[in-house]
Design a protein around this motif. Structure first.
Motif, PDB file in Angstrom:
ATOM      1  N   CYS A 138      80.847 113.994  46.125  1.00  0.00           N
ATOM      2  CA  CYS A 138      79.688 113.696  45.272  1.00  0.00           C
ATOM      3  C   CYS A 138      78.568 114.719  45.451  1.00  0.00           C
ATOM      4  O   CYS A 138      78.420 115.311  46.522  1.00  0.00           O
ATOM      5  N   LEU A 139      77.786 114.889  44.396  1.00  0.00           N
ATOM      6  CA  LEU A 139      76.480 115.504  44.583  1.00  0.00           C
ATOM      7  C   LEU A 139      75.614 114.475  45.288  1.00  0.00           C
ATOM      8  O   LEU A 139      75.792 113.268  45.110  1.00  0.00           O
ATOM      9  N   HIS A 140      74.670 114.944  46.073  1.00  0.00           N
ATOM     10  CA  HIS A 140      73.874 114.014  46.862  1.00  0.00           C
ATOM     11  C   HIS A 140      72.394 114.183  46.568  1.00  0.00           C
ATOM     12  O   HIS A 140      71.898 115.287  46.356  1.00  0.00           O
ATOM     13  N   LEU A 141      71.706 113.042  46.542  1.00  0.00           N
ATOM     14  CA  LEU A 141      70.259 113.074  46.312  1.00  0.00           C
ATOM     15  C   LEU A 141      69.626 111.966  47.137  1.00  0.00           C
ATOM     16  O   LEU A 141      70.131 110.829  47.151  1.00  0.00           O
ATOM     17  N   PHE A 142      68.560 112.306  47.851  1.00  0.00           N
ATOM     18  CA  PHE A 142      67.807 111.265  48.544  1.00  0.00           C
ATOM     19  C   PHE A 142      66.568 110.957  47.706  1.00  0.00           C
ATOM     20  O   PHE A 142      65.747 111.849  47.435  1.00  0.00           O
ATOM     21  N   ALA A 143      66.461 109.713  47.296  1.00  0.00           N
ATOM     22  CA  ALA A 143      65.339 109.294  46.462  1.00  0.00           C
ATOM     23  C   ALA A 143      64.332 108.519  47.302  1.00  0.00           C
ATOM     24  O   ALA A 143      64.668 107.489  47.875  1.00  0.00           O
ATOM     25  N   ASP A 144      63.129 109.038  47.397  1.00  0.00           N
ATOM     26  CA  ASP A 144      62.067 108.334  48.128  1.00  0.00           C
ATOM     27  C   ASP A 144      61.091 107.753  47.113  1.00  0.00           C
ATOM     28  O   ASP A 144      61.233 107.942  45.905  1.00  0.00           O
ATOM     29  N   TYR A 145      60.079 107.060  47.604  1.00  0.00           N
ATOM     30  CA  TYR A 145      59.059 106.535  46.702  1.00  0.00           C
ATOM     31  C   TYR A 145      58.366 107.705  46.002  1.00  0.00           C
ATOM     32  O   TYR A 145      58.205 108.787  46.581  1.00  0.00           O
ATOM     33  N   PRO A 146      57.944 107.519  44.768  1.00  0.00           N
ATOM     34  CA  PRO A 146      57.361 108.633  44.003  1.00  0.00           C
ATOM     35  C   PRO A 146      55.955 108.977  44.486  1.00  0.00           C
ATOM     36  O   PRO A 146      55.334 108.229  45.248  1.00  0.00           O
ATOM     37  N   THR A 147      55.470 110.100  44.011  1.00  0.00           N
ATOM     38  CA  THR A 147      54.065 110.441  44.267  1.00  0.00           C
ATOM     39  C   THR A 147      53.181 109.459  43.516  1.00  0.00           C
ATOM     40  O   THR A 147      53.631 108.741  42.603  1.00  0.00           O
ATOM     41  N   ALA A 148      51.896 109.454  43.880  1.00  0.00           N
ATOM     42  CA  ALA A 148      50.963 108.538  43.219  1.00  0.00           C
ATOM     43  C   ALA A 148      50.879 108.835  41.725  1.00  0.00           C
ATOM     44  O   ALA A 148      50.849 107.910  40.895  1.00  0.00           O
ATOM     45  N   GLU A 149      50.879 110.122  41.376  1.00  0.00           N
ATOM     46  CA  GLU A 149      50.775 110.492  39.962  1.00  0.00           C
ATOM     47  C   GLU A 149      51.995 109.994  39.177  1.00  0.00           C
ATOM     48  O   GLU A 149      51.866 109.456  38.077  1.00  0.00           O
ATOM     49  N   ARG A 150      53.174 110.166  39.768  1.00  0.00           N
ATOM     50  CA  ARG A 150      54.388 109.750  39.057  1.00  0.00           C
ATOM     51  C   ARG A 150      54.470 108.231  38.963  1.00  0.00           C
ATOM     52  O   ARG A 150      54.855 107.677  37.934  1.00  0.00           O
ATOM     53  N   GLU A 151      54.076 107.542  40.023  1.00  0.00           N
ATOM     54  CA  GLU A 151      54.142 106.087  39.980  1.00  0.00           C
ATOM     55  C   GLU A 151      53.138 105.537  38.967  1.00  0.00           C
ATOM     56  O   GLU A 151      53.425 104.565  38.256  1.00  0.00           O
ATOM     57  N   LEU A 152      51.953 106.161  38.898  1.00  0.00           N
ATOM     58  CA  LEU A 152      50.962 105.728  37.907  1.00  0.00           C
ATOM     59  C   LEU A 152      51.509 105.936  36.494  1.00  0.00           C
ATOM     60  O   LEU A 152      51.325 105.097  35.612  1.00  0.00           O
ATOM     61  N   GLU A 153      52.195 107.055  36.292  1.00  0.00           N
ATOM     62  CA  GLU A 153      52.779 107.321  34.982  1.00  0.00           C
ATOM     63  C   GLU A 153      53.842 106.280  34.641  1.00  0.00           C
ATOM     64  O   GLU A 153      53.966 105.842  33.489  1.00  0.00           O
ATOM     65  N   ILE A 154      54.615 105.878  35.656  1.00  0.00           N
ATOM     66  CA  ILE A 154      55.638 104.841  35.440  1.00  0.00           C
ATOM     67  C   ILE A 154      54.974 103.535  35.024  1.00  0.00           C
ATOM     68  O   ILE A 154      55.402 102.877  34.071  1.00  0.00           O
ATOM     69  N   VAL A 155      53.900 103.163  35.725  1.00  0.00           N
ATOM     70  CA  VAL A 155      53.193 101.921  35.396  1.00  0.00           C
ATOM     71  C   VAL A 155      52.652 101.992  33.963  1.00  0.00           C
ATOM     72  O   VAL A 155      52.732 101.011  33.205  1.00  0.00           O
ATOM     73  N   ARG A 156      52.137 103.133  33.590  1.00  0.00           N
ATOM     74  CA  ARG A 156      51.601 103.273  32.229  1.00  0.00           C
ATOM     75  C   ARG A 156      52.688 103.140  31.174  1.00  0.00           C
ATOM     76  O   ARG A 156      52.492 102.506  30.134  1.00  0.00           O
ATOM     77  N   THR A 157      53.847 103.742  31.439  1.00  0.00           N
ATOM     78  CA  THR A 157      54.925 103.682  30.439  1.00  0.00           C
ATOM     79  C   THR A 157      55.470 102.264  30.277  1.00  0.00           C
ATOM     80  O   THR A 157      56.065 101.951  29.249  1.00  0.00           O
ATOM     81  N   LYS A 158      55.286 101.440  31.285  1.00  0.00           N
ATOM     82  CA  LYS A 158      55.786 100.058  31.209  1.00  0.00           C
ATOM     83  C   LYS A 158      54.851  99.159  30.416  1.00  0.00           C
ATOM     84  O   LYS A 158      55.163  97.967  30.210  1.00  0.00           O
ATOM     85  N   GLU A 159      53.704  99.696  30.013  1.00  0.00           N
ATOM     86  CA  GLU A 159      52.754  98.937  29.181  1.00  0.00           C
ATOM     87  C   GLU A 159      52.470  97.563  29.780  1.00  0.00           C
ATOM     88  O   GLU A 159      52.721  96.521  29.167  1.00  0.00           O
ATOM     89  N   THR A 160      51.936  97.587  30.966  1.00  0.00           N
ATOM     90  CA  THR A 160      51.661  96.343  31.682  1.00  0.00           C
ATOM     91  C   THR A 160      50.450  95.597  31.130  1.00  0.00           C
ATOM     92  O   THR A 160      50.292  94.402  31.374  1.00  0.00           O
ATOM     93  N   GLY A 161      49.580  96.314  30.421  1.00  0.00           N
ATOM     94  CA  GLY A 161      48.359  95.686  29.910  1.00  0.00           C
ATOM     95  C   GLY A 161      47.182  95.829  30.850  1.00  0.00           C
ATOM     96  O   GLY A 161      46.067  95.391  30.533  1.00  0.00           O
ATOM     97  N   LEU A 162      47.409  96.444  32.011  1.00  0.00           N
ATOM     98  CA  LEU A 162      46.328  96.619  32.976  1.00  0.00           C
ATOM     99  C   LEU A 162      45.559  97.900  32.649  1.00  0.00           C
ATOM    100  O   LEU A 162      46.157  98.923  32.299  1.00  0.00           O
TER     101      LEU A 162
END
Length: 378
Positions: free
Chosen positions: A208-232
């Protein structure tokens, strides 16, 4: 074997396509996915729970227009639950229906051995694809259309199942003793996920190709929250993301995942939050903190997380805040906990420390194959 179609021309194309499904990928992840498609290799993603490993497989299926086939791994799972199983009930039903024909076949048999030999010569009738029940791996191999195969939490399965997977991961085929080798009509795009409960075999990693996925940066996580249209509100969402990152720095048994950050944002939006007050956060913190001990530690650290200047990191000697640590992003804390074999004493997916090893057993399918081979050897 190669995948049927070149899905994307560049890494940026992969990033853009994933964004269209709401999956925000960083450069490393998008590059690995691009290489996976170009090299026609399975992809093994390891990392803490809740960083989007499973969601990546769903997004990959969406952007490639492939159907998602999922194998959820667990302790004690064997090949009959992962690859295929003979439908003995159906075989018995057909035997009863055809008993008159069987009677004709053995009618003039001189003895029992001759009768058994004549019936065993009809194995091909009963050990055919007609009586084969496909499980996720075989379903992906036999599919008439290209699919994405998700082998989720492969580290929870026994090592024996890993060995069973090797042929499919390396050759995109399955060998069935009674039928021979079945080659995939369309090589499936395979994603394996692991929470690092235990070490995986080198043979599996090598395929397999291998990838270690850690928690995202603050900027990326904020972008994820925005794309989910949480209403906040965006300002509150940014503060919430920082707060969650602070919680991950604590020595919690279960750190908040990305999806839980999104859930917390939605919870606060539903409650009409106009600010992140300490009272409101305490009342809703159970959305992201799942254990009582963790909840106490998180609530004790909350004043510091909300206002580090007014509430500096408390002394380690203080009983209410001994869980607070001053790490930049919590990686050191997770590294201390995230080691193979850390889950013991019967934790889900691991053998109990007090359990006496069970003697080796033979499944019904293994037994039938052995019996069939012995007959064939005569």
């Amino acid at each position: 074997m190669t995948f049927d179609e070149p899905e994307f021309a560049t890494v940026d194309d992969v990033t853009t396509a994933l964004e269209s499904t709401g999956y925000i990928a960083d450069k490393q992840l998008a590059t690995t996915l691009f290489l996976m498609m170009r090299l026609s290799k399975p992809l093994l993603i390891e990392g803490p729970a809740g960083v989007g490993k499973t969601e990546l497989a769903k997004s990959l299926a969406a952007i490639t227009g492939r159907r998602l086939v999922r194998l959820q791994c667990y302790e004690g799972q064997d090949e009959t639950k992962a690859l295929y199983e003979w439908d003995y009930g159906k075989q018995l039903l057909y035997t009863q229906i055809l008993r008159d024909k069987i009677g004709e076949i053995i009618a003039d048999a001189e003895d029992i051995e001759t009768a058994v030999d004549r019936i065993s010569a009809q194995d091909s009738v009963f050990f055919s694809t007609r009586f084969l029940s496909s499980r996720p791996i075989l379903e992906a191999v036999q599919s008439d259309e290209p699919v994405v195969l998700l082998i989720d939490e492969v580290d929870r399965a026994d090592e024996a199942l890993e060995a069973v997977l090797l042929e499919m991961l390396g050759e995109y085929q399955i060998s069935i003793p009674e039928l021979g080798t079945i080659q995939a009509k369309h090589p499936p795009m395979v994603i394996l996920t692991s929470n690092n409960t235990r070490d995986l075999a080198e043979a599996l990693k090598r395929r397999c190709l291998h990838l270690f996925a850690d928690y995202p940066t603050a900027e990326r996580e904020l972008e994820i929250v925005r794309t989910k249209e949480t209403g906040l509100d965006d300002v509150l969402a940014e503060s919430l993301v920082e707060l969650v990152r602070g919680l991950r720095n604590l020595d919690l048994r279960k750190a908040p995942s990305i999806s839980e950050t999104v859930d917390w944002a939605r919870t606060l939006a539903v409650l009409g939050a106009t600010s992140l007050s300490e009272e409101l956060l305490r009342e809703t913190m159970s959305v992201v903190v799942k254990y009582e001990k963790d909840l106490k530690a998180a609530q004790a650290a909350l004043p510091h997380l909300l206002n580090p200047e007014m509430h500096p990191v408390p002394s380690p000697a203080a009983p209410t805040n001994s869980h607070v640590v001053d790490f930049d992003d919590g990686r050191s804390v997770r590294a201390l906990k995230d080691h193979p074999g850390r889950f013991t004493n019967g934790y889900y997916g691991t053998p109990s420390a007090s359990k006496t090893p069970a003697p080796a057993s033979v499944t019904s399918s293994q037994g039938s194959r052995s019996f069939a081979r012995r007959r064939g050897a005569k």
